[in-house]
Write a protein that holds these residues in place. Sequence first.
Motif, PDB file in Angstrom:
ATOM      1  N   LEU A   1       0.626  -1.216  -0.145  1.00 55.21           N
ATOM      2  CA  LEU A   1      -0.079  -0.111  -0.089  1.00 55.21           C
ATOM      3  C   LEU A   1       0.821   1.144  -0.127  1.00 55.21           C
ATOM      4  O   LEU A   1       1.729   1.330   0.689  1.00 55.21           O
ATOM      5  N   LYS A   2       0.409   2.120  -0.975  1.00 57.76           N
ATOM      6  CA  LYS A   2       1.502   3.493  -1.118  1.00 57.76           C
ATOM      7  C   LYS A   2       0.766   4.729  -0.962  1.00 57.76           C
ATOM      8  O   LYS A   2       1.338   5.779  -0.747  1.00 57.76           O
TER       9      LYS A   2
ATOM     10  N   TRP B   1       5.556   6.768   2.059  1.00 53.56           N
ATOM     11  CA  TRP B   1       5.720   5.853   3.126  1.00 53.56           C
ATOM     12  C   TRP B   1       7.063   4.923   2.815  1.00 53.56           C
ATOM     13  O   TRP B   1       7.434   4.311   3.891  1.00 53.56           O
ATOM     14  N   TYR B   2       7.603   4.579   1.672  1.00 58.43           N
ATOM     15  CA  TYR B   2       8.323   3.704   1.401  1.00 58.43           C
ATOM     16  C   TYR B   2       9.508   4.150   0.298  1.00 58.43           C
ATOM     17  O   TYR B   2       9.341   5.336  -0.494  1.00 58.43           O
ATOM     18  N   SER B   3      10.632   3.710   0.556  1.00 56.02           N
ATOM     19  CA  SER B   3      11.626   4.136  -0.174  1.00 56.02           C
ATOM     20  C   SER B   3      12.448   2.703  -0.575  1.00 56.02           C
ATOM     21  O   SER B   3      12.253   1.890   0.031  1.00 56.02           O
ATOM     22  N   THR B   4      13.423   2.752  -1.523  1.00 59.04           N
ATOM     23  CA  THR B   4      14.085   1.639  -1.819  1.00 59.04           C
ATOM     24  C   THR B   4      15.614   1.896  -1.831  1.00 59.04           C
ATOM     25  O   THR B   4      16.073   2.574  -2.263  1.00 59.04           O
ATOM     26  N   THR B   5      16.086   0.777  -1.139  1.00 60.33           N
ATOM     27  CA  THR B   5      17.491   1.025  -0.921  1.00 60.33           C
ATOM     28  C   THR B   5      18.546   0.665  -2.182  1.00 60.33           C
ATOM     29  O   THR B   5      17.799   0.085  -3.049  1.00 60.33           O
ATOM     30  N   ALA B   6      19.640   0.911  -2.133  1.00 60.17           N
ATOM     31  CA  ALA B   6      20.520   0.628  -3.317  1.00 60.17           C
ATOM     32  C   ALA B   6      20.533  -0.973  -3.513  1.00 60.17           C
ATOM     33  O   ALA B   6      20.895  -1.499  -4.549  1.00 60.17           O
ATOM     34  N   LEU B   7      20.289  -1.634  -2.408  1.00 59.19           N
ATOM     35  CA  LEU B   7      20.037  -3.123  -2.506  1.00 59.19           C
ATOM     36  C   LEU B   7      18.773  -3.779  -2.950  1.00 59.19           C
ATOM     37  O   LEU B   7      18.339  -4.833  -2.919  1.00 59.19           O
ATOM     38  N   ASN B   8      17.958  -2.864  -3.403  1.00 63.45           N
ATOM     39  CA  ASN B   8      16.585  -3.135  -3.727  1.00 63.45           C
ATOM     40  C   ASN B   8      15.670  -3.742  -2.840  1.00 63.45           C
ATOM     41  O   ASN B   8      14.762  -4.702  -2.795  1.00 63.45           O
TER      42      ASN B   8
END
Length: 119
Positions: free
Chosen positions: A15-16, A100-107
Amino acid sequence: MTHAHFRPGDQVVILKGVAGGELWGDAMTVVTPSWHTPTDEDGWRLRDPNGGQQTFITAHPRYMVHLSRRCPDCLIYLRALEDYLLPKFADAHTEIDCGWYSTTALNQLVHIADVRGGR
């Protein structure tokens, strides 16, 4: 939600945000268990059927809600989120990504509440 609540092949949604008085998010398929580095807990590798830059990500089970089956735990969780969040966006008539979310360099998908040390 616990790690054991999900299985490979399950259809889930992350959910975004809110759109038209409903919660919306990205539908994905559970692929395999994967360590969720941002929380140091068991997570799941997910596949985005739309592909793109991040076709595969790893998410914590508490970020996920079942789409493929109407399980009571996910329905209760979804209802609680709706009761809490939808009134805050009652006047919104457009699609809102709540960030609410982000994605790190490691997905690795990470919720803002789980970010450590500015990552």
